[in-house]
Design a protein around this motif. Sequence first.
Motif, mmCIF file in Angstrom:
data_model
loop_
_atom_site.group_PDB
_atom_site.id
_atom_site.type_symbol
_atom_site.label_atom_id
_atom_site.label_comp_id
_atom_site.label_asym_id
_atom_site.label_seq_id
_atom_site.Cartn_x
_atom_site.Cartn_y
_atom_site.Cartn_z
ATOM 1 N N TRP A 132 2.805 -1.483 6.381
ATOM 2 C CA TRP A 132 2.266 -0.267 5.781
ATOM 3 C C TRP A 132 2.278 0.908 6.749
ATOM 4 O O TRP A 132 2.607 2.038 6.361
ATOM 5 C CB TRP A 132 0.839 -0.532 5.286
ATOM 6 C CG TRP A 132 0.790 -1.458 4.117
ATOM 7 C CD1 TRP A 132 0.732 -2.820 4.148
ATOM 8 C CD2 TRP A 132 0.825 -1.097 2.733
ATOM 9 N NE1 TRP A 132 0.719 -3.330 2.872
ATOM 10 C CE2 TRP A 132 0.761 -2.293 1.981
ATOM 11 C CE3 TRP A 132 0.875 0.120 2.051
ATOM 12 C CZ2 TRP A 132 0.771 -2.301 0.592
ATOM 13 C CZ3 TRP A 132 0.868 0.113 0.667
ATOM 14 C CH2 TRP A 132 0.826 -1.078 -0.047
ATOM 15 N N ASN A 187 3.715 10.169 1.790
ATOM 16 C CA ASN A 187 3.238 9.709 0.488
ATOM 17 C C ASN A 187 4.053 8.497 0.049
ATOM 18 O O ASN A 187 5.251 8.610 -0.217
ATOM 19 C CB ASN A 187 3.361 10.826 -0.546
ATOM 20 C CG ASN A 187 2.768 10.436 -1.901
ATOM 21 O OD1 ASN A 187 2.575 9.260 -2.206
ATOM 22 N ND2 ASN A 187 2.480 11.440 -2.709
ATOM 23 N N ILE A 188 3.411 7.341 -0.008
ATOM 24 C CA ILE A 188 4.145 6.116 -0.367
ATOM 25 C C ILE A 188 3.695 5.580 -1.725
ATOM 26 O O ILE A 188 3.810 4.383 -2.006
ATOM 27 C CB ILE A 188 3.989 5.027 0.715
ATOM 28 C CG1 ILE A 188 2.514 4.698 0.945
ATOM 29 C CG2 ILE A 188 4.669 5.463 2.009
ATOM 30 C CD1 ILE A 188 2.300 3.484 1.825
ATOM 31 N N TYR A 191 5.756 2.497 6.987
ATOM 32 C CA TYR A 191 6.161 3.256 5.798
ATOM 33 C C TYR A 191 5.376 4.550 5.660
ATOM 34 O O TYR A 191 5.917 5.576 5.224
ATOM 35 C CB TYR A 191 6.038 2.371 4.545
ATOM 36 C CG TYR A 191 7.267 1.513 4.345
ATOM 37 C CD1 TYR A 191 8.358 1.985 3.631
ATOM 38 C CD2 TYR A 191 7.355 0.257 4.935
ATOM 39 C CE1 TYR A 191 9.506 1.216 3.491
ATOM 40 C CE2 TYR A 191 8.495 -0.525 4.799
ATOM 41 C CZ TYR A 191 9.575 -0.030 4.078
ATOM 42 O OH TYR A 191 10.723 -0.786 3.948
ATOM 43 N N ARG A 192 4.116 4.535 6.038
ATOM 44 C CA ARG A 192 3.339 5.783 5.988
ATOM 45 C C ARG A 192 3.859 6.788 7.024
ATOM 46 O O ARG A 192 3.931 7.987 6.743
ATOM 47 C CB ARG A 192 1.858 5.484 6.203
ATOM 48 C CG ARG A 192 1.196 4.795 5.016
ATOM 49 C CD ARG A 192 -0.318 4.782 5.137
ATOM 50 N NE ARG A 192 -0.927 4.241 3.926
ATOM 51 C CZ ARG A 192 -1.346 2.983 3.787
ATOM 52 N NH1 ARG A 192 -1.240 2.137 4.812
ATOM 53 N NH2 ARG A 192 -1.872 2.573 2.650
#
Length: 449
Positions: free
Chosen positions: A231, A240-241, A234-235
């Motif tokens: 996580w 904005n995921i 990806y952040r």
Amino acid sequence: VFWDELFVLPVLTAHQPWVSRAMLEYRYRRLDAARRAAADDGLAGATFPWQSGSDGREETPAVLFNTRSGRWMPDNSRRQRHVGLAIAYNAWQYYQTTGDVAWLAHRGADLIIEVVRSFASLATYDEAEDRFHIDGVMGPDEFHDGYPDAPGQGLRDNAYTNVLAAWACARAADVLDLTDGQDCDGARTRLGIRPEERALWARLTRRLAVPFHDGVISQFAGYADLAELDWARYRRTYGNIGRLDLILESEGDTTNRYRLAKQPDVLMLVYLLGPDGLESALHQLGYPTDPDLVARTFDYYAERTAHGSTLSRVVQASVLARMDPARAWRTFRDAATADLDDTQGGTTGEGIHLGAMAGTIDIVTRAFAGLRTDADTVVLDPNLPAGLTRASFSLIHRGQRLRVTLESGTVAVCADPCATNPAVRVRVGDREEAIPVGGHAVFAVDRRI
């Protein structure tokens, strides 16, 4: 029209039940189309579409364009059969609020029972386990349409679907008892309900499978076998995921491989049934629970939710209300500003999120004020967060309009003289009263966090 009505109708039913009745009539008028859809799938009962056209046909597109990758992606949202359970839930809530047995006999019974028939025919029995299983479905999460090696084929034993299906089976039996002989046209006879059908519903309320892992309710069977997503990476990379499905597809990957969710799935059970209702349902199904199950389950999925829907924080705030009111208040404020701040990145210009707007009202009344009903009795169990010092709202229960004001330490309830039902009672804590027409009562409350 699709499942956002699950968030809208409870609010309308409490404040303007005649509007809810009209919306449920929309579903009733399309019941024959849902019956045909079920028959086309080899099922009994009625299968309502995920996205309903004006004539009740399924209008969910089969593909979705990913602007990140420039490719078309399969859209298997029509596997979200739980939309039928939302309709059954709303029909039952309408009856609970209005007490209209005639409507239940001639409208609600058809909606609830035909949905239950559909799920009963979906369920398969495993004699060795003495459990029923439901395969090939998607849950509210929306990011998992199958397993990594079988994309698009649906999932086994989505916990939300199975528990709510078991709940609906119990309500179908209640409907038959409540409407037996109503207007000399009992639902049992009119719908051709056989004794073995009711026996099957009773078994499903006790033996539908619910998966667990690591002390929490599993989103679906096999969820624990999926990989964990990085996580933090990806952040950092995308900011904005919320739409991890589009992000991962653009990388040649898929959400089916990971423990993640677009929005709450398992936690929807707490949102709809409450912690006690969920515990009761699991107990009825033969699963042991403990006082910390909901809290552990919340923490587990809160860390794995992308918040790709405005409904996501509505559900989380409602569940948090009893566990952590301060955090619930912060989450509620985020949910309330979803359209003002355009948190979905450009969707506000296309229209408001009605489900999220209704849901934020519901947080105040059902979560913070602790509103629920028990036959003719309105129950209030308030737990206002520190940021909310006063709340006031009206509601209509079984024909009686009540005006409720909550402040630190007190709940004041006034009975409207223009909409009356002397049988309606109000309970706050251990005290229960019938409030006379035009009268009022003030209840003292101890809990305040």
